[in-house]
Design an enzyme around this catalytic site. Sequence first.
Site, PDB file in Angstrom:
ATOM      1  N   ASP A  13       0.810  -1.224   0.000  1.00 18.36           N
ATOM      2  CA  ASP A  13       0.000   0.000   0.000  1.00 18.36           C
ATOM      3  C   ASP A  13       0.842   1.272   0.000  1.00 18.36           C
ATOM      4  O   ASP A  13       0.437   2.285   0.566  1.00 18.36           O
ATOM      5  CB  ASP A  13      -0.950   0.047   1.220  1.00 18.36           C
ATOM      6  CG  ASP A  13      -1.759  -1.214   1.345  1.00 18.36           C
ATOM      7  OD1 ASP A  13      -2.220  -1.714   0.312  1.00 18.36           O
ATOM      8  OD2 ASP A  13      -1.924  -1.711   2.471  1.00 18.36           O
ATOM      9  N   LYS A  16       2.191   2.454  -4.984  1.00 15.98           N
ATOM     10  CA  LYS A  16       2.875   1.998  -6.207  1.00 15.98           C
ATOM     11  C   LYS A  16       1.995   2.182  -7.436  1.00 15.98           C
ATOM     12  O   LYS A  16       2.483   2.404  -8.532  1.00 15.98           O
ATOM     13  CB  LYS A  16       3.252   0.504  -6.090  1.00 15.98           C
ATOM     14  CG  LYS A  16       4.191   0.183  -4.958  1.00 15.98           C
ATOM     15  CD  LYS A  16       4.509  -1.294  -4.880  1.00 15.98           C
ATOM     16  CE  LYS A  16       3.345  -2.188  -4.519  1.00 15.98           C
ATOM     17  NZ  LYS A  16       2.790  -1.992  -3.189  1.00 15.98           N
ATOM     18  N   GLY A  40      -4.363  -4.426  -4.829  1.00  8.14           N
ATOM     19  CA  GLY A  40      -5.455  -3.608  -5.351  1.00  8.14           C
ATOM     20  C   GLY A  40      -4.946  -2.222  -5.640  1.00  8.14           C
ATOM     21  O   GLY A  40      -4.242  -1.663  -4.818  1.00  8.14           O
ATOM     22  N   HIS A  41      -5.242  -1.712  -6.819  1.00  6.23           N
ATOM     23  CA  HIS A  41      -4.947  -0.304  -7.015  1.00  6.23           C
ATOM     24  C   HIS A  41      -6.022   0.380  -7.837  1.00  6.23           C
ATOM     25  O   HIS A  41      -6.685  -0.216  -8.663  1.00  6.23           O
ATOM     26  CB  HIS A  41      -3.531  -0.036  -7.514  1.00  6.23           C
ATOM     27  CG  HIS A  41      -3.184  -0.698  -8.800  1.00  6.23           C
ATOM     28  ND1 HIS A  41      -2.492  -1.858  -8.863  1.00  6.23           N
ATOM     29  CD2 HIS A  41      -3.427  -0.326 -10.064  1.00  6.23           C
ATOM     30  CE1 HIS A  41      -2.330  -2.183 -10.131  1.00  6.23           C
ATOM     31  NE2 HIS A  41      -2.886  -1.278 -10.878  1.00  6.23           N
ATOM     32  N   GLN A 222       2.226  -5.802  -3.192  1.00  7.93           N
ATOM     33  CA  GLN A 222       2.610  -5.913  -1.777  1.00  7.93           C
ATOM     34  C   GLN A 222       3.953  -5.210  -1.531  1.00  7.93           C
ATOM     35  O   GLN A 222       4.310  -4.337  -2.301  1.00  7.93           O
ATOM     36  CB  GLN A 222       2.654  -7.385  -1.316  1.00  7.93           C
ATOM     37  CG  GLN A 222       1.283  -8.033  -1.212  1.00  7.93           C
ATOM     38  CD  GLN A 222       0.798  -8.631  -2.518  1.00  7.93           C
ATOM     39  OE1 GLN A 222       1.550  -9.259  -3.232  1.00  7.93           O
ATOM     40  NE2 GLN A 222      -0.463  -8.450  -2.828  1.00  7.93           N
TER      41      GLN A 222
HETATM   42  P1  IMP Z   1      -2.530 -12.668   1.843  1.00  8.36           P
HETATM   43  O1  IMP Z   1      -1.545 -12.142   0.860  1.00  8.36           O
HETATM   44  O2  IMP Z   1      -3.958 -12.398   1.468  1.00  8.36           O
HETATM   45  O3  IMP Z   1      -2.275 -14.113   2.184  1.00  8.36           O
HETATM   46  O4  IMP Z   1      -2.321 -11.870   3.227  1.00  8.36           O
HETATM   47  C1  IMP Z   1      -1.136 -12.004   4.007  1.00  8.36           C
HETATM   48  C2  IMP Z   1      -0.746 -10.677   4.636  1.00  8.36           C
HETATM   49  O5  IMP Z   1      -0.348  -9.773   3.607  1.00  8.36           O
HETATM   50  C3  IMP Z   1      -1.883  -9.980   5.385  1.00  8.36           C
HETATM   51  O6  IMP Z   1      -1.330  -9.266   6.484  1.00  8.36           O
HETATM   52  C4  IMP Z   1      -2.427  -9.013   4.355  1.00  8.36           C
HETATM   53  O7  IMP Z   1      -3.074  -7.912   4.973  1.00  8.36           O
HETATM   54  C5  IMP Z   1      -1.140  -8.592   3.675  1.00  8.36           C
HETATM   55  N1  IMP Z   1      -1.354  -8.150   2.293  1.00  8.36           N
HETATM   56  C6  IMP Z   1      -1.569  -8.896   1.199  1.00  8.36           C
HETATM   57  N2  IMP Z   1      -1.697  -8.142   0.095  1.00  8.36           N
HETATM   58  C7  IMP Z   1      -1.535  -6.871   0.502  1.00  8.36           C
HETATM   59  C8  IMP Z   1      -1.524  -5.618  -0.188  1.00  8.36           C
HETATM   60  O8  IMP Z   1      -1.667  -5.526  -1.417  1.00  8.36           O
HETATM   61  N3  IMP Z   1      -1.333  -4.514   0.587  1.00  8.36           N
HETATM   62  C9  IMP Z   1      -1.125  -4.584   1.931  1.00  8.36           C
HETATM   63  N4  IMP Z   1      -1.117  -5.729   2.614  1.00  8.36           N
HETATM   64  C10 IMP Z   1      -1.320  -6.868   1.906  1.00  8.36           C
END
Ligand code: IMP
Length: 423
Positions: A13, A16, A40-41, A222
């Site tokens: 977040d 990017k 997500g963007h 991420q």
């Molecule tokens: P997962 O990727 O859904 O398995 O989540 C694992 C961890 O990564 C959690 O703490 C999510 O909140 C975090 N996470 C996954 N994708 C994002 C993102 O795009 N932005 C911020 N945090 C993310």
Amino acid sequence: MTVTAVIGAQWGDEGKGKLTHVLSKESDIVLRFQGGSNAGHTVSVDGEVYKFKLIPSGVLHPGVRCLLCDGVVVDMLTLADEIVTTRERGAFRGELQISRHAHLLLPYHRIQDIYFEEAKGKDAIGTTRRGVGPAYADKYFRVGLRAGDMLRPDFAERVRAATHRKNVLFSGYYHQPEVDPEQVWSDVAPTVELLAPLVTDTVILVRQAVANGARILCEGAQGTLLDIDYGTYPYVTSSHPVIAGALSGTGLSWRELSRVIGVSKAYNTRVGAGPFPTENTGEAGERMREEGAEYGTVTGRPRRCGWLDLPLLSYAAQLSGFTELALTKTDVLDGFAGIKVCVAYERNGSRITWPDLDPDVLDRCTPVYETLPGWQCATSHIRSDDELPTAMRGYIRFIEDYVGVPIRTISVGPGYEATIQRR
Ligand code: IMP
């Protein structure tokens, strides 16, 4: 030929999306290399707002070829929905192709993510519940279905068989309801017609782009501190958001990298559980959340907020070899009289600057702060470096000196024009 990579330097977040959208306009080919629909963007073009989880926003630019490369997990339902919606809006101007090696994320992965999180109780990771972890787990367990499997005549059978295997786990281990294999197939079958023609060998396309001297953009999702190996395990995602992921996930070689841009907010945020030494649960953190609209794009969850952590930023810079930094959301700090910045940690009476990302260790570190003067004026209208308030220039220089990487881009507001490029 130029290869630019945009890498998250924090817990995701970082903003990017805005940078990659601008850079993709000047690119011939955009590569998404890891993650899935957990990202997500939001981008806006000509007053229209688009929200993407999987498709690189480069598809909005005519002639830009976007690839979902080998390291990505492709949620069939989400991708189909994004393609249809973008086409219906007449905005799909580029091209999209999917690596035959990219793993497919099916509806049972989402269910497994929820069962798994619920079974963990208070130790839950706080995933986005999109099924990304279970899809990667199947990949490494070597039972996953790949995009190339959509081209096989027995794909329906493979989906049913994979669902049966999940049901053994769902009922036997999680003691949860099974999923109906016919239902899974009838949900995904309509997307195959749309997605299968997009499947190709993206490695060949990447190698051809390199040979032809194309302008290549690698779009990270991420951030470094969520990396499965280099992040705060187990509070991480299941892929490699670091630069190494951009190579293993696409078929590019390290020789080809020209520019590695680390993106960091002017403060820190995190969504989900896990250590966050500089988290501020008081008035300052609350203010960052409200001023910065810090709510998850995918899940809507409020993000945890806190001061910038320079030992962690420096760690990210070293892991990916950032050639430059982009500092985003600096305007969120416009109203603060003093700006705290973490320069080290204290643990058991010693001062540490190299972070240990083990949650048990990081949780027991006390940040050592320096307080720099705030600029206390609006900055979102500023477009050139020399118009920046002196205190803000001081903050920027402090970060550059600590991390040893120049800040070349400053984002002073959500709009594309609210960006300062520095030499
Ligand atoms: P997962 O990727 O859904 O398995 O989540 C694992 C961890 O990564 C959690 O703490 C999510 O909140 C975090 N996470 C996954 N994708 C994002 C993102 O795009 N932005 C911020 N945090 C993310």
